[in-house]
Design a protein around this motif. Structure first.
Motif, PDB file in Angstrom:
ATOM      1  N   GLU A  15       0.841  -1.193   0.000  1.00  0.00           N
ATOM      2  CA  GLU A  15       0.000   0.000   0.000  1.00  0.00           C
ATOM      3  C   GLU A  15       0.878   1.246   0.000  1.00  0.00           C
ATOM      4  OE1 GLU A  15      -3.597   2.084   2.634  1.00  0.00           O
ATOM      5  OE2 GLU A  15      -2.776   0.135   3.214  1.00  0.00           O
ATOM      6  N   PHE A  16       0.594   2.142  -0.941  1.00  0.00           N
ATOM      7  CA  PHE A  16       1.375   3.366  -1.078  1.00  0.00           C
ATOM      8  C   PHE A  16       0.675   4.546  -0.411  1.00  0.00           C
ATOM      9  CE2 PHE A  16       3.240   0.842  -4.453  1.00  0.00           C
ATOM     10  CZ  PHE A  16       4.576   1.230  -4.447  1.00  0.00           C
ATOM     11  N   SER A  17       1.476   5.512   0.029  1.00  0.00           N
ATOM     12  CA  SER A  17       0.930   6.758   0.562  1.00  0.00           C
ATOM     13  C   SER A  17       0.573   7.673  -0.609  1.00  0.00           C
ATOM     14  CB  SER A  17       1.963   7.446   1.461  1.00  0.00           C
ATOM     15  OG  SER A  17       2.938   8.094   0.674  1.00  0.00           O
ATOM     16  N   PRO A  18      -0.186   8.747  -0.360  1.00  0.00           N
ATOM     17  CA  PRO A  18      -0.541   9.677  -1.442  1.00  0.00           C
ATOM     18  C   PRO A  18       0.629  10.569  -1.869  1.00  0.00           C
ATOM     19  CG  PRO A  18      -2.094   9.818   0.405  1.00  0.00           C
ATOM     20  CD  PRO A  18      -0.900   9.063   0.895  1.00  0.00           C
ATOM     21  N   GLU A  19       1.750  10.519  -1.144  1.00  0.00           N
ATOM     22  CA  GLU A  19       2.867  11.415  -1.438  1.00  0.00           C
ATOM     23  C   GLU A  19       3.441  11.141  -2.823  1.00  0.00           C
ATOM     24  OE1 GLU A  19       7.151  12.822   0.539  1.00  0.00           O
ATOM     25  OE2 GLU A  19       5.943  11.257   1.483  1.00  0.00           O
ATOM     26  N   LYS A  20       3.674  12.215  -3.571  1.00  0.00           N
ATOM     27  CA  LYS A  20       4.202  12.091  -4.924  1.00  0.00           C
ATOM     28  C   LYS A  20       5.728  12.180  -4.928  1.00  0.00           C
ATOM     29  CE  LYS A  20       2.248  12.650  -8.492  1.00  0.00           C
ATOM     30  NZ  LYS A  20       1.881  11.717  -9.583  1.00  0.00           N
ATOM     31  N   GLN A  66      -4.977  -5.132  -8.189  1.00  0.00           N
ATOM     32  CA  GLN A  66      -3.825  -4.521  -7.506  1.00  0.00           C
ATOM     33  C   GLN A  66      -3.968  -2.996  -7.522  1.00  0.00           C
ATOM     34  OE1 GLN A  66      -0.029  -7.098  -7.980  1.00  0.00           O
ATOM     35  NE2 GLN A  66      -1.009  -7.186  -9.977  1.00  0.00           N
ATOM     36  N   GLN A  67      -4.580  -2.482  -6.473  1.00  0.00           N
ATOM     37  CA  GLN A  67      -4.918  -1.070  -6.367  1.00  0.00           C
ATOM     38  C   GLN A  67      -3.688  -0.156  -6.441  1.00  0.00           C
ATOM     39  OE1 GLN A  67      -8.030   0.108  -6.296  1.00  0.00           O
ATOM     40  NE2 GLN A  67      -7.393   2.262  -6.120  1.00  0.00           N
ATOM     41  N   LYS A  68      -2.541  -0.714  -6.082  1.00  0.00           N
ATOM     42  CA  LYS A  68      -1.320   0.111  -6.092  1.00  0.00           C
ATOM     43  C   LYS A  68      -0.960   0.617  -7.480  1.00  0.00           C
ATOM     44  CE  LYS A  68       0.852  -4.355  -5.521  1.00  0.00           C
ATOM     45  NZ  LYS A  68       1.467  -5.222  -4.519  1.00  0.00           N
ATOM     46  N   VAL A 150      13.382   5.072  -2.125  1.00  0.00           N
ATOM     47  CA  VAL A 150      12.112   5.160  -2.838  1.00  0.00           C
ATOM     48  C   VAL A 150      11.518   3.763  -2.865  1.00  0.00           C
ATOM     49  CG1 VAL A 150      11.010   5.594  -5.072  1.00  0.00           C
ATOM     50  CG2 VAL A 150      12.824   7.117  -4.245  1.00  0.00           C
ATOM     51  N   ASP A 151      10.258   3.661  -2.508  1.00  0.00           N
ATOM     52  CA  ASP A 151       9.620   2.347  -2.438  1.00  0.00           C
ATOM     53  C   ASP A 151       9.162   1.873  -3.817  1.00  0.00           C
ATOM     54  OD1 ASP A 151       9.560   1.469   0.384  1.00  0.00           O
ATOM     55  OD2 ASP A 151       8.558   3.402   0.670  1.00  0.00           O
ATOM     56  N   SER A 152       9.089   0.560  -3.947  1.00  0.00           N
ATOM     57  CA  SER A 152       8.742  -0.022  -5.242  1.00  0.00           C
ATOM     58  C   SER A 152       8.000  -1.333  -5.062  1.00  0.00           C
ATOM     59  CB  SER A 152      10.016  -0.275  -6.064  1.00  0.00           C
ATOM     60  OG  SER A 152      10.852  -1.231  -5.403  1.00  0.00           O
ATOM     61  N   CYS A 153       7.328  -1.736  -6.120  1.00  0.00           N
ATOM     62  CA  CYS A 153       6.713  -3.059  -6.159  1.00  0.00           C
ATOM     63  C   CYS A 153       6.679  -3.522  -7.613  1.00  0.00           C
ATOM     64  CB  CYS A 153       5.296  -3.042  -5.591  1.00  0.00           C
ATOM     65  SG  CYS A 153       4.534  -4.691  -5.561  1.00  0.00           S
ATOM     66  N   SER A 186       2.872   3.419   2.613  1.00  0.00           N
ATOM     67  CA  SER A 186       1.879   3.965   3.533  1.00  0.00           C
ATOM     68  C   SER A 186       2.182   3.510   4.952  1.00  0.00           C
ATOM     69  CB  SER A 186       0.474   3.490   3.139  1.00  0.00           C
ATOM     70  OG  SER A 186      -0.470   3.774   4.154  1.00  0.00           O
ATOM     71  N   ALA A 187       1.892   4.359   5.921  1.00  0.00           N
ATOM     72  CA  ALA A 187       2.076   3.989   7.323  1.00  0.00           C
ATOM     73  C   ALA A 187       1.147   2.843   7.697  1.00  0.00           C
ATOM     74  CB  ALA A 187       1.809   5.197   8.217  1.00  0.00           C
ATOM     75  N   ARG A 188       0.116   2.619   6.876  1.00  0.00           N
ATOM     76  CA  ARG A 188      -0.843   1.539   7.149  1.00  0.00           C
ATOM     77  C   ARG A 188      -0.373   0.185   6.604  1.00  0.00           C
ATOM     78  NH1 ARG A 188      -4.309   5.559   5.126  1.00  0.00           N
ATOM     79  NH2 ARG A 188      -4.494   4.364   3.195  1.00  0.00           N
ATOM     80  N   ASP A 189       0.707   0.198   5.835  1.00  0.00           N
ATOM     81  CA  ASP A 189       1.195  -1.055   5.249  1.00  0.00           C
ATOM     82  C   ASP A 189       1.929  -1.854   6.320  1.00  0.00           C
ATOM     83  OD1 ASP A 189       2.226  -3.127   3.779  1.00  0.00           O
ATOM     84  OD2 ASP A 189       2.878  -1.873   2.105  1.00  0.00           O
ATOM     85  N   ARG A 190       1.239  -2.816   6.894  1.00  0.00           N
ATOM     86  CA  ARG A 190       1.799  -3.574   8.018  1.00  0.00           C
ATOM     87  C   ARG A 190       2.900  -4.540   7.596  1.00  0.00           C
ATOM     88  NH1 ARG A 190      -3.736  -5.584  10.770  1.00  0.00           N
ATOM     89  NH2 ARG A 190      -4.325  -5.667   8.576  1.00  0.00           N
TER      90      ARG A 190
END
Length: 208
Positions: A15-20, A66-68, A150-153, A186-190
């Motif tokens: 899950e990604f944050s809204p930050e660009k 895959q919403q990401k 930088v995060d990736s998937c 995202s901070a919610r990505d556990r």
């Protein structure tokens, strides 16, 4: 951060944050992928940077939920060339002469070798070869992203033909290899704090 710290830090973001991401950051990462190794240096692929939300909304329907694909900052698409032949080598020769300022005849033997090697491949073998080169660039991008925090998937779980259609790749003699969602976790990505699961060095490496 050294290379091992960077690779331990990275994971496949759920899950990604809204930050660009900033434009310079994206350009730096894609440029790192541009500098990736490839067979003979021929780079038989293109790298698409998909920032448009509307285009990604269209792609989401073909991304197996895959919403990401939609929520990440930028979606990177690696697309392999489908038309491989002498012109693939000729394009490289033009760039070689431009970059090193030497006459093409200086590498005529190497050029002949490259053309013969490609000509010996079947159409399907050329297709597989082109996708393999795109995967090498994909790995370079992931490593560069980790080094820059930088995060990736990376993903291959999507309808490749539909992606080709949405992006109009057939008219460019391209077909999708893989996609990479880029952004910030995202901070919610556990899953971000979970230990990385990899086989031990001695289980994976064989010394000969």
């Amino acid at each position: 951060m050294n290379i091992h710290e960077a690779l331990d830090w990275r994971y496949a973001v759920r899950e990604f944050s809204p930050e660009k991401l900033g434009a310079h950051t994206v350009e730096t990462l894609v440029d790192a992928a541009r500098k990736s190794a490839s067979s003979y240096g021929l780079q038989p692929y293109k790298i698409l940077v998909v920032e448009s939300k509307s285009v990604r909304q269209d792609l989401l329907a073909y991304s197996f939920g895959q919403q990401k694909v939609l929520d990440c900052s930028h979606l990177i698409v690696f697309a392999a060339q489908t038309d491989i032949g002498d012109h693939t080598v000729d394009r490289y020769v033009t760039q070689f002469v431009k970059t090193r300022d030497v006459p093409a005849q200086d590498i005529s033997g190497y050029v002949a070798h490259m053309k013969e090697a490609l000509a010996a491949k079947s159409r399907e073998e050329k297709r597989v070869w082109a996708h393999q080169q795109a995967y090498i660039a994909l790995g370079t991008l992931l490593t560069a992203a980790a080094s820059m925090r930088v995060d990736s998937c990376p993903m291959t779980g999507f309808d490749h033909q539909a992606y080709d259609d949405v992006l109009g790749l057939a008219k460019l003699s391209l077909e999708t290899t893989a996609i990479v969602a880029l952004g910030y976790r995202s901070a919610r990505d556990r899953t971000s704090g979970l230990p990385k699961v990899r086989f031990d060095y001695d289980d994976l490496v064989i010394s000969v």
